[in-house]
Design an enzyme around this catalytic site. Structure first.
Site, short mmCIF file in Angstrom:
data_model
loop_
_atom_site.label_atom_id
_atom_site.label_comp_id
_atom_site.label_asym_id
_atom_site.label_seq_id
_atom_site.Cartn_x
_atom_site.Cartn_y
_atom_site.Cartn_z
N ARG A 64 0.57 38.31 -57.99
CA ARG A 64 1.49 39.18 -57.37
C ARG A 64 2.56 39.85 -58.05
O ARG A 64 3.15 39.22 -58.89
CB ARG A 64 2.06 38.82 -56.09
CG ARG A 64 1.15 38.61 -55.06
CD ARG A 64 1.61 37.81 -53.79
NE ARG A 64 3.03 37.98 -53.62
CZ ARG A 64 3.78 37.16 -52.67
NH1 ARG A 64 2.96 36.41 -51.72
NH2 ARG A 64 4.93 37.39 -52.30
N ARG B 42 14.33 36.04 -54.35
CA ARG B 42 13.75 35.83 -52.80
C ARG B 42 14.28 34.43 -52.09
O ARG B 42 14.31 34.41 -51.00
CB ARG B 42 12.09 35.72 -53.00
CG ARG B 42 11.34 37.02 -53.41
CD ARG B 42 10.12 36.84 -54.07
NE ARG B 42 9.14 36.26 -53.31
CZ ARG B 42 7.99 35.83 -54.04
NH1 ARG B 42 8.07 35.77 -55.11
NH2 ARG B 42 7.08 35.23 -53.31
N LYS C 187 2.79 28.69 -46.37
CA LYS C 187 2.66 29.33 -45.20
C LYS C 187 1.28 29.98 -45.18
O LYS C 187 0.50 29.85 -44.17
CB LYS C 187 3.80 30.21 -44.99
CG LYS C 187 5.10 29.73 -44.89
CD LYS C 187 6.15 30.97 -44.39
CE LYS C 187 6.17 32.06 -45.43
NZ LYS C 187 6.78 31.50 -46.74
P1 ADP Z 1 5.83 34.81 -49.62
O1 ADP Z 1 4.36 34.52 -49.49
O2 ADP Z 1 6.27 34.53 -50.95
O3 ADP Z 1 6.78 34.12 -48.59
P2 ADP Z 1 5.31 37.22 -48.44
O4 ADP Z 1 3.80 37.49 -48.86
O5 ADP Z 1 5.50 36.88 -47.10
O6 ADP Z 1 6.10 36.18 -49.44
O7 ADP Z 1 6.25 38.53 -48.44
C1 ADP Z 1 6.36 39.11 -49.79
C2 ADP Z 1 7.51 40.25 -49.55
O8 ADP Z 1 7.25 41.29 -48.70
C3 ADP Z 1 8.99 39.61 -49.43
O9 ADP Z 1 9.71 39.13 -50.49
C4 ADP Z 1 9.45 40.74 -48.79
O10 ADP Z 1 10.00 41.66 -49.65
C5 ADP Z 1 8.39 41.55 -48.03
N1 ADP Z 1 8.43 40.89 -46.51
C6 ADP Z 1 7.44 40.10 -46.01
N2 ADP Z 1 7.64 39.70 -44.97
C7 ADP Z 1 8.86 40.47 -44.48
C8 ADP Z 1 9.44 40.44 -43.41
N3 ADP Z 1 9.47 39.79 -42.10
N4 ADP Z 1 10.93 40.90 -43.46
C9 ADP Z 1 11.38 41.40 -44.49
N5 ADP Z 1 10.55 41.53 -45.75
C10 ADP Z 1 9.27 41.03 -45.75
P1 ADP Z 2 3.69 30.85 -49.07
O1 ADP Z 2 2.60 31.79 -48.36
O2 ADP Z 2 4.45 30.19 -48.18
O3 ADP Z 2 4.49 31.69 -50.02
P2 ADP Z 2 1.10 29.97 -50.28
O4 ADP Z 2 0.52 29.39 -49.33
O5 ADP Z 2 0.98 31.23 -51.10
O6 ADP Z 2 2.98 30.06 -49.87
O7 ADP Z 2 1.23 28.80 -51.62
C1 ADP Z 2 1.93 29.09 -52.79
C2 ADP Z 2 1.23 28.46 -53.97
O8 ADP Z 2 1.29 26.91 -53.79
C3 ADP Z 2 -0.36 28.95 -53.89
O9 ADP Z 2 -0.72 28.96 -55.04
C4 ADP Z 2 -0.73 27.57 -53.10
O10 ADP Z 2 -2.26 27.31 -53.66
C5 ADP Z 2 0.03 26.60 -53.57
N1 ADP Z 2 0.29 25.62 -52.49
C6 ADP Z 2 0.30 25.67 -51.16
N2 ADP Z 2 0.47 24.32 -50.62
C7 ADP Z 2 0.54 23.52 -51.37
C8 ADP Z 2 0.90 21.95 -51.41
N3 ADP Z 2 0.95 21.35 -50.34
N4 ADP Z 2 0.72 21.23 -52.66
C9 ADP Z 2 0.70 21.90 -53.86
N5 ADP Z 2 0.44 23.42 -53.93
C10 ADP Z 2 0.32 24.17 -52.86
#
Ligand code: ADP
Ligand code: ADP
Ligand code: ZN
Length: 229
Positions: free
Chosen positions: A171, A182, A23
């Site tokens: 992170r 998660r 995302k």
């Molecule tokens: P990821 O990229 O792994 O999906 P995020 O950076 O979006 O993780 O979120 C990291 C953490 O922040 C989540 O595991 C949760 O604890 C909190 N968080 C983020 N967005 C939300 C949301 N919309 N509602 C509740 N918790 C959230």
């Molecule tokens: P999210 O925001 O959904 O938690 P991220 O964008 O942070 O996910 O992506 C998680 C990890 O995977 C990052 O290290 C990113 O560089 C890698 N990544 C993202 N998209 C892809 C893909 N299509 N194939 C392989 N690795 C990816």
């Protein structure tokens, strides 16, 4: 524009998907390509934790454990951010909403500003890929550009392609223990939003197992179609 049509309202796009689906990576690429603003509640919460605000203090332990921060905190943070002037360009919601309560709050917020959701795009990956993606994830401390140990390596080792920075960070919640929690939170509380948006007729599903650029191409097509119809 003729006399009867309404001025177009800024596009609202939602990226849905489990942690590690891509995302953040895709939202940054869309921001660059289309000029929309990425709104990541994860980034906003991490900033609140770093700044030591009350919301940050309440969120810190929950985030480290891989749980979801309370709806009220997240909704308040999102409401403040989306009201800022740059969001008039259009927004890409990355990591929000994550519960039905948040989705309903977003609906209310958008009604108040006469906006609507152009598309809720579900990035579909399997759980095994997600764990590998999270375990190898790191970002540039300077500009926030995301990298991966295997899938997105900077051209010059240890140097950010985007800003030239050399400080990279990982992170606190990208640990094996927190990933399980998660993923569980995703399936229990966030996955139901897929049918929530399907029922509204705005859901788009995209296979996100392919390489980053391939996903970006498909996503770009979907976004173009959703914002020009
Ligand atoms: P990821 O990229 O792994 O999906 P995020 O950076 O979006 O993780 O979120 C990291 C953490 O922040 C989540 O595991 C949760 O604890 C909190 N968080 C983020 N967005 C939300 C949301 N919309 N509602 C509740 N918790 C959230
Ligand atoms: P999210 O925001 O959904 O938690 P991220 O964008 O942070 O996910 O992506 C998680 C990890 O995977 C990052 O290290 C990113 O560089 C890698 N990544 C993202 N998209 C892809 C893909 N299509 N194939 C392989 N690795 C990816
Ligand atoms: Zn950088």
């Amino acid at each position: 524009m003729d006399g009867t049509s309404h001025p177009a309202t800024p596009p609202v796009l939602i990226l849905l998907g489990p942690p590690g689906a891509g995302k953040g990576t895709q939202a940054r690429m869309l921001e660059e390509r289309f000029g929309y603003v990425q709104l990541s509640t994860g980034d906003l919460l991490r900033a609140a934790v770093a700044a030591g605000t009350d919301a940050g203090k309440a969120a810190d332990a929950v985030m480290k454990a891989g749980g979801l921060v309370s709806d009220q905190i997240v909704i308040d943070i999102l409401r403040d951010r989306i009201a800022e002037p740059d969001c008039a360009q259009g927004v890409i919601l990355d990591g929000f909403p994550r519960t039905t309560v948040q989705a309903e709050a977003l609906d209310t917020l958008l009604i108040e500003s006469s906006q609507q959701i152009d598309a809720a795009i579900s990035l579909e990956v399997d759980d095994a890929a997600m764990v590998t993606r999270i375990a190898g994830r790191y970002t540039c401390a300077g500009c926030g550009e995301g990298y991966h140990d295997s899938f997105k390596i900077p051209t010059r080792d240890g140097i950010c392609d985007n800003c030239g920075g050399t400080e990279m960070k990982r992170r606190a919640d990208d640990t094996v223990e927190a990933v399980g929690a998660r993923l569980e939170a995703y399936h229990a509380q966030t996955a139901p939003l897929i049918s929530y948006y399907d029922d509204k007729g705005v859901l788009q599903r995209i296979g996100a197992m392919g390489p980053i650029d391939e996903v970006a191409t498909t996503l770009g097509r979907v976004v173009t179609a959703a914002t020009t119809t």
